[in-house]
Write an enzyme that holds these catalytic residues in place. Structure first.
Site: not given
Length: 219
Positions: A26, A123, A156
């Site tokens: 991310d 995702k 995450c």
């Protein structure tokens, strides 16, 4: 080495580039692109400073070493499969996390951009293993060692570490290539993961391991 070696020694095996993938989590425009960092400076100055002085430079070093050694480079980003985000998880809907398919928000930041033959896996939930086919892809690549780093440490990144360990990967977290919204949150997460779900290393240590022996990956 026996799996039941004392002191978790089995987890401490050095990286073999032929069976190693680096997973960047991310590090994307929605989370830390330059305009986003500028907007966050007043409210989260320490978070922004860590990204700019540690996370981005260390990502660059890790990617360079991984590419030189012949390891796989994989990026994951929060990005919906649709323009309106109707496919994303309930939690992301509640949290108002949405990067439309093909949007600027869903792209990896320019400073650590993937090369043309490297994988970017979108995702729509916090856990990449729960929300994508990454496990299938990594198994197809023959990956055994997974080096994980990125944003956010206690969200995450931690989800990726836990789920990777549960699926049988030997996980290394690169502590100084991760960031959380507070230093306390970062340190708590690293301490909780280390020695239980992964081993913890610095960028310098991971780079040295990757470059210690040539890749055996076939052409």
């Amino acid at each position: 080495m026996e799996i039941d070696a004392p002191g978790g020694a089995y987890r401490e095996q050095p990286l073999d580039p032929a069976t190693t993938a680096l997973l960047s989590v991310d590090v994307q425009n929605m989370e830390c692109g330059a305009p986003v960092r500028d907007r966050m400076r007043a409210d989260k100055p320490d978070f922004v400073a860590r990204i700019e002085t540690l996370v981005i430079p260390n990502h660059q070093r890790l990617l360079a070493a991984g590419r030189e050694a012949g390891g796989e480079i994989v990026f994951t980003v929060i990005e919906s499969l649709t323009q309106d985000g109707r496919d994303r998880s309930l939690d992301h809907k509640i949290s108002r996390l949405h990067a439309a398919r093909g949007s600027w928000e869903g792209r990896v930041i320019d400073e650590v951009a993937p090369l043309p033959n490297e994988m970017v896996i979108p995702k729509t939930a916090s856990g990449v293993f729960n929300a994508t086919n990454i496990d299938y892809v990594l198994h197809n690549l023959g990956i055994r060692h997974l080096v994980i780093f990125g944003l956010v440490t206690d969200q995450c990144v931690e989800s990726a570490i836990r789920d990777a360990a549960d699926r049988g990967y030997l996980v290394t977290q690169v502590e100084d290539a991760c960031a959380a919204y507070s230093e306390a949150d970062h340190q708590r997460s690293v301490a909780a993961m280390s020695g239980h779900y992964c081993r913890t290393r610095s960028t310098e240590q991971v780079v040295a391991e990757l470059l210690a022996r040539p890749s055996r990956r076939s052409a």
